[in-house]
Motif scaffolding. Structure first.
Motif, PDB file in Angstrom:
ATOM      1  N   THR A 619       9.275  -1.186   2.261  1.00 30.22           N
ATOM      2  CA  THR A 619      10.466  -1.404   3.077  1.00 30.22           C
ATOM      3  C   THR A 619      10.424  -2.787   3.703  1.00 30.22           C
ATOM      4  O   THR A 619       9.370  -3.433   3.800  1.00 30.22           O
ATOM      5  CB  THR A 619      10.563  -0.342   4.185  1.00 30.22           C
ATOM      6  OG1 THR A 619       9.463  -0.523   5.099  1.00 30.22           O
ATOM      7  CG2 THR A 619      10.510   1.072   3.601  1.00 30.22           C
ATOM      8  N   ASP A 620      11.591  -3.219   4.161  1.00 22.64           N
ATOM      9  CA  ASP A 620      11.666  -4.511   4.837  1.00 22.64           C
ATOM     10  C   ASP A 620      10.904  -4.471   6.160  1.00 22.64           C
ATOM     11  O   ASP A 620      10.334  -5.479   6.588  1.00 22.64           O
ATOM     12  CB  ASP A 620      13.127  -4.885   5.087  1.00 22.64           C
ATOM     13  CG  ASP A 620      13.856  -5.212   3.792  1.00 22.64           C
ATOM     14  OD1 ASP A 620      13.174  -5.523   2.802  1.00 22.64           O
ATOM     15  OD2 ASP A 620      15.094  -5.144   3.773  1.00 22.64           O
ATOM     16  N   ALA A 621      10.871  -3.315   6.813  1.00 25.50           N
ATOM     17  CA  ALA A 621      10.129  -3.197   8.071  1.00 25.50           C
ATOM     18  C   ALA A 621       8.637  -3.407   7.833  1.00 25.50           C
ATOM     19  O   ALA A 621       7.965  -4.080   8.631  1.00 25.50           O
ATOM     20  CB  ALA A 621      10.383  -1.825   8.693  1.00 25.50           C
ATOM     21  N   GLN A 622       8.099  -2.852   6.743  1.00 22.36           N
ATOM     22  CA  GLN A 622       6.694  -3.070   6.425  1.00 22.36           C
ATOM     23  C   GLN A 622       6.427  -4.536   6.115  1.00 22.36           C
ATOM     24  O   GLN A 622       5.401  -5.091   6.528  1.00 22.36           O
ATOM     25  CB  GLN A 622       6.295  -2.192   5.241  1.00 22.36           C
ATOM     26  CG  GLN A 622       6.268  -0.700   5.548  1.00 22.36           C
ATOM     27  CD  GLN A 622       5.999   0.143   4.330  1.00 22.36           C
ATOM     28  OE1 GLN A 622       6.341  -0.239   3.210  1.00 22.36           O
ATOM     29  NE2 GLN A 622       5.386   1.309   4.531  1.00 22.36           N
ATOM     30  N   ARG A 623       7.358  -5.147   5.412  1.00 19.70           N
ATOM     31  CA  ARG A 623       7.188  -6.568   5.064  1.00 19.70           C
ATOM     32  C   ARG A 623       7.143  -7.436   6.326  1.00 19.70           C
ATOM     33  O   ARG A 623       6.284  -8.310   6.472  1.00 19.70           O
ATOM     34  CB  ARG A 623       8.341  -7.001   4.157  1.00 19.70           C
ATOM     35  CG  ARG A 623       8.217  -8.453   3.681  1.00 19.70           C
ATOM     36  CD  ARG A 623       9.448  -8.910   2.933  1.00 19.70           C
ATOM     37  NE  ARG A 623       9.246 -10.230   2.356  1.00 19.70           N
ATOM     38  CZ  ARG A 623       8.969 -10.470   1.099  1.00 19.70           C
ATOM     39  NH1 ARG A 623       8.872  -9.460   0.243  1.00 19.70           N
ATOM     40  NH2 ARG A 623       8.796 -11.707   0.668  1.00 19.70           N
ATOM     41  N   MET A 624       8.047  -7.138   7.264  1.00 20.47           N
ATOM     42  CA  MET A 624       8.076  -7.929   8.497  1.00 20.47           C
ATOM     43  C   MET A 624       6.814  -7.719   9.320  1.00 20.47           C
ATOM     44  O   MET A 624       6.302  -8.663   9.938  1.00 20.47           O
ATOM     45  CB  MET A 624       9.313  -7.561   9.312  1.00 20.47           C
ATOM     46  CG  MET A 624      10.629  -7.977   8.664  1.00 20.47           C
ATOM     47  SD  MET A 624      12.059  -7.462   9.633  1.00 20.47           S
ATOM     48  CE  MET A 624      13.393  -8.093   8.604  1.00 20.47           C
ATOM     49  N   THR A 625       6.289  -6.502   9.337  1.00 21.72           N
ATOM     50  CA  THR A 625       5.061  -6.230  10.092  1.00 21.72           C
ATOM     51  C   THR A 625       3.888  -7.001   9.497  1.00 21.72           C
ATOM     52  O   THR A 625       3.074  -7.584  10.225  1.00 21.72           O
ATOM     53  CB  THR A 625       4.756  -4.725  10.097  1.00 21.72           C
ATOM     54  OG1 THR A 625       5.847  -4.011  10.681  1.00 21.72           O
ATOM     55  CG2 THR A 625       3.491  -4.438  10.881  1.00 21.72           C
ATOM     56  N   ILE A 626       3.790  -7.017   8.169  1.00 26.23           N
ATOM     57  CA  ILE A 626       2.691  -7.747   7.517  1.00 26.23           C
ATOM     58  C   ILE A 626       2.835  -9.249   7.765  1.00 26.23           C
ATOM     59  O   ILE A 626       1.843  -9.947   8.022  1.00 26.23           O
ATOM     60  CB  ILE A 626       2.675  -7.441   6.011  1.00 26.23           C
ATOM     61  CG1 ILE A 626       2.370  -5.951   5.786  1.00 26.23           C
ATOM     62  CG2 ILE A 626       1.630  -8.299   5.296  1.00 26.23           C
ATOM     63  CD1 ILE A 626       2.524  -5.504   4.356  1.00 26.23           C
ATOM     64  N   GLU A 627       4.052  -9.760   7.705  1.00 25.13           N
ATOM     65  CA  GLU A 627       4.255 -11.181   7.983  1.00 25.13           C
ATOM     66  C   GLU A 627       3.876 -11.522   9.422  1.00 25.13           C
ATOM     67  O   GLU A 627       3.349 -12.604   9.701  1.00 25.13           O
ATOM     68  CB  GLU A 627       5.710 -11.558   7.701  1.00 25.13           C
ATOM     69  CG  GLU A 627       6.054 -11.559   6.208  1.00 25.13           C
ATOM     70  CD  GLU A 627       7.525 -11.858   5.955  1.00 25.13           C
ATOM     71  OE1 GLU A 627       8.325 -11.729   6.908  1.00 25.13           O
ATOM     72  OE2 GLU A 627       7.875 -12.213   4.810  1.00 25.13           O
ATOM     73  N   GLN A 628       4.126 -10.593  10.353  1.00 24.66           N
ATOM     74  CA  GLN A 628       3.736 -10.813  11.742  1.00 24.66           C
ATOM     75  C   GLN A 628       2.220 -10.807  11.883  1.00 24.66           C
ATOM     76  O   GLN A 628       1.658 -11.590  12.656  1.00 24.66           O
ATOM     77  CB  GLN A 628       4.365  -9.726  12.635  1.00 24.66           C
ATOM     78  CG  GLN A 628       4.123  -9.948  14.123  1.00 24.66           C
ATOM     79  CD  GLN A 628       4.744 -11.242  14.615  1.00 24.66           C
ATOM     80  OE1 GLN A 628       5.898 -11.540  14.310  1.00 24.66           O
ATOM     81  NE2 GLN A 628       3.975 -12.024  15.382  1.00 24.66           N
ATOM     82  N   ILE A 629       1.544  -9.928  11.120  1.00 26.36           N
ATOM     83  CA  ILE A 629       0.073  -9.911  11.139  1.00 26.36           C
ATOM     84  C   ILE A 629      -0.469 -11.251  10.655  1.00 26.36           C
ATOM     85  O   ILE A 629      -1.396 -11.818  11.231  1.00 26.36           O
ATOM     86  CB  ILE A 629      -0.454  -8.753  10.279  1.00 26.36           C
ATOM     87  CG1 ILE A 629      -0.107  -7.406  10.917  1.00 26.36           C
ATOM     88  CG2 ILE A 629      -1.970  -8.865  10.095  1.00 26.36           C
ATOM     89  CD1 ILE A 629      -0.472  -6.216  10.044  1.00 26.36           C
ATOM     90  N   ILE A 630       0.113 -11.767   9.568  1.00 23.96           N
ATOM     91  CA  ILE A 630      -0.320 -13.066   9.032  1.00 23.96           C
ATOM     92  C   ILE A 630      -0.125 -14.160  10.075  1.00 23.96           C
ATOM     93  O   ILE A 630      -1.003 -15.007  10.292  1.00 23.96           O
ATOM     94  CB  ILE A 630       0.449 -13.393   7.735  1.00 23.96           C
ATOM     95  CG1 ILE A 630       0.115 -12.368   6.643  1.00 23.96           C
ATOM     96  CG2 ILE A 630       0.132 -14.806   7.272  1.00 23.96           C
ATOM     97  CD1 ILE A 630       0.943 -12.537   5.387  1.00 23.96           C
TER      98      ILE A 630
END
Length: 705
Positions: A619-630
């Motif tokens: 999902t886009d929400a998972q993608r945004m969370t991973i990008e925030q972790i990075i």
């Protein structure tokens, strides 16, 4: 606050099992009145009130709990009782079966068995969706089939059972009959129409010759995994076969009744209906009988007292009862019921404790704290008595109180009667209560749980405190020496004492709130805020708990390759692939690969790529969370890119052997019998930006202007 005070705690099954229990269901976390599941009527379908539908002769239950009905004109209807939608599957004039056929359903298949001699399809299977014939048989092994009943295996989609005569002759009037001594057996078919097994028993032989037409409505079949049952309504017998090869069980029904219909639930209990007419031959009440698989009678389904011509269970143990005279179908659901105490026949339970021994005489007991759930319409009664002696006279005998209370050979009724004068006035629904006039080395108590038809109190924990302490001890002596008003003041201050005790208990156990394994919900989110994690829903409790536990080590590694990989691994559950500039710098110096590497990874030496398989970024929400972790974990001077790997078939994209690409032998892709794609055809979408298809994600690679 309460210096020197101790308590007895009962919070485990072992603690409670020292006493005597009557009608109590003991569990690891507490106890309640025993419950059982009993059937009660959930819905009644009156088919005679369905507009445009003739009288119903037979029924079964199809997928989605839809009713499949056979009417007097041999029409087959599919009826949804909640929406009252009806649909005709087979209309008049089909000539496939008669109105005396038997029905059964298996997944999305309808099985129709017809013993009518004029029928060409004695056993046939049809698709419920469109009525298409899947297979049909008229005979087996040279034997003409006359199916007297049909059923399918509960919770399975690969077994059909038909009760048939295994010996057939021609009678004096030219009609087929079963000769004297002829066998009745059950044939097991698989979903493809092949015979798997034949079940026989000597008790199923006919004593006298009989026409097959007269055997209609005599035999009823039911099946569950491992068990097949056959009811002979005329001889009042049940034969149970076992698929594992054990000897069949044969028993006779001793109850009075005109039996019809048999069914088996998922626990292998047998249910047998009664088709007698009300007020006929002295019949006033008709019940469904319940038996164990070993022939032992268990109970009656007392919530249903009508006629039953067919019984049927579904996979959720719902019971369908069909009345062939009125066409009424009753749906019975299992519901929890409070069991009755045998001695009183009321929904209640009793607990007598063993002695609580302080080892000191003249101890004044203080109070109790009871942790319990007490629903409306239920009640808990707590009674007690204390003594310096552990023996006394009960019912004219000098006995040990504990031995008497816990003796299982003495009935609950006798104990209640003999000890009536011992107990204090009961404290109703106690949560925190003082024990008045309780002085002595030993204390015994009695708990009475009063339930309703469906609800019961649930006792989790009990604490009994001693010796007597009170906040009145902190007041001037004049308040303690007033014999008239001191008892009231002591009880009044006891309420505040409880508040102070709770506060001190929380302070004593405050460290538990800092343990991620011990907390959940709001407390776990509170711990997460210490790590500046605000998006708790994106992480979930399991991942958040793991992150908090590993936080000290992760923060030591913050800004490093290992730290970023570990953070992403906690969130996704999979280790990502991290590619830095130095790893491909030498290959980029080759002019032939410079453009390709720049396209894939860029040419910024301070940029790295973190790659994940698509199943971890759904999902886009998972993608945004991973990008925030990075963004949070990378060094300040670097740039991190998230690349979601696709199952490419083109060697110039993000293609990594063994990760998202595999080599195999070439095969010709055939689209249908006339079209195919050759070996050298490649499907690709190089530029996927700003296209309204599955790759379009607003705010990520597409914008609305």
């Amino acid at each position: 606050m309460q210096d020197g005070q101790t308590f007895f705690s009962l919070n485990k099954p072992f603690d409670w099992e020292q006493g005597y229990t009557a009608n109590i269901d003991m569990r690891e976390i507490g106890f309640s009145i025993q419950h059982t599941e009993k059937y009660s009527i959930h819905r009644i379908v009156r088919t005679d009130e369905i507009e445009g539908m003739p009288a119903i002769h037979e029924m079964t239950v199809g997928p989605g709990r839809k009713l499949i009905l056979l009417d007097e004109l041999a029409n087959i209807w599919i009826y949804e009782d909640e929406s009252r939608h009806r649909e005709l599957l087979f209309g008049q004039g089909h000539h496939l079966f008669s109105n005396q056929a038997s029905l059964a359903a298996m997944a999305d298949l309808l099985i129709i068995a017809d013993a009518n001699q004029a029928s060409e399809r004695r056993l046939a299977v049809y698709a419920i969706s469109n009525g298409q014939t899947m297979w049909a048989v008229h005979e087996w092994n040279g034997l003409e089939l006359f199916p007297l009943s049909v059923n399918t295996k509960l919770a399975s989609a690969n077994a059909i059972y038909t009760t048939v005569p295994l010996d057939i002759s021609v009678g004096m009037n030219g009609n087929p009959e079963v000769p004297a001594g002829g066998r009745i057996g059950i044939i097991s078919w698989n979903a493809a129409g092949e015979v798997v097994h034949v079940y026989e028993h000597e008790a199923l032989r006919l004593e006298e010759a009989e026409e097959i037409s007269s055997l209609h409505s005599r035999y009823f079949t039911a099946a569950a995994d491992g068990t097949i049952a056959l009811l002979d309504a005329r001889s009042r017998t049940v034969t149970v076969f076992h698929e594992d090869g054990r000897d069949p069980l044969h028993f006779t029904l001793v109850q009075e009744g005109r039996f019809a219909g048999i069914s088996i639930d998922t626990n292998h209990n047998l249910y047998i209906g009664d088709s007698g007419y009300a007020q006929q031959e002295g019949v006033t009440e008709r019940f469904i009988l319940k038996y164990r698989g070993n022939g032992e009678q268990l109970d009656k389904v007392t919530s249903f007292r009508g006629r039953s011509d067919k019984l049927l269970h579904d996979r959720r143990n719902r019971l369908y009862v069909f009345d062939g005279i009125s066409g009424q179908i009753s749906l019975l659901d299992l519901r929890a019921r409070t069991m009755l105490l045998e001695d009183t026949q009321l929904p209640e339970a009793v607990y007598f404790s063993a002695d609580l021994d302080t080892t000191e005489t003249e101890i004044e007991w203080h109070k109790i704290r009871l942790e319990a759930e007490i629903p409306e319409e239920t009640q808990v009664r707590f009674s007690y008595f204390a003594s310096d002696e552990d023996e006394g006279f009960l019912d004219g005998n000098y006995v040990s109180y504990t031995s008497y209370f816990t003796d299982p050979s003495i009935s609950t009724r006798a104990k209640l009667s003999a000890t009536r004068g011992l107990w204090s006035e009961p404290i109703l629904n106690p949560k925190d209560a003082l024990l008045m006039n309780a002085r002595g080395r030993y204390l015994w108590f009695k708990l009475e749980l009063i339930g309703s038809e469906q609800k019961s109190p649930f006792i989790r924990k009990l604490r009994v405190y001693y010796p007597r302490t009170s906040l009145i001890a902190y007041l001037p002596p004049i308040y303690q020496q007033d014999e008239e008003h001191s008892p009231f003041l002591e009880r009044f201050l006891a309420m505040f004492s409880t508040f102070f005790d709770d506060m001190e208990d929380k302070i004593d156990h405050i460290s538990a709130h800092f343990d991620p394994d011990a907390v959940s919900g709001a407390y776990l989110e509170w711990l997460g805020r210490w790590l500046a994690i605000t998006d708790h829903e994106a992480w979930g409790e399991t991942k958040l708990r793991q992150l908090i536990k590993q936080a000290p080590e992760l923060y030591k590694l913050r800004g490093t390759r290992e730290g970023l990989i570990n953070m992403v691994k906690i969130y996704t559950g999979s280790e990502p692939f991290l590619l830095e500039y130095f790893q491909f710098k030498q290959m980029q110096e080759t002019s032939e690969l410079r453009q390709l590497f720049a396209q894939l990874y860029g040419d910024n030496p301070y940029c790295f790529c973190l790659m994940l398989k698509p199943e971890f970024v759904r999902t886009d929400a998972q993608r945004m969370t991973i990008e925030q972790i990075i963004e949070d974990q990378k060094p300040a001077y670097t740039e991190g890119k998230l690349i979601v790997l696709q199952p490419w078939m083109y060697a110039d994209m993000h293609t990594y052997l063994g990760i998202n690409t595999y080599l195999s032998e070439p095969t010709l892709l055939t689209l249908d019998q006339r079209s195919s794609m050759p070996y050298n055809t490649v499907l690709i979408d190089v530029d996927r930006d700003k296209r309204m298809d599955i790759h379009t994600r607003l705010g990520l690679d597409s914008e609305i202007e």
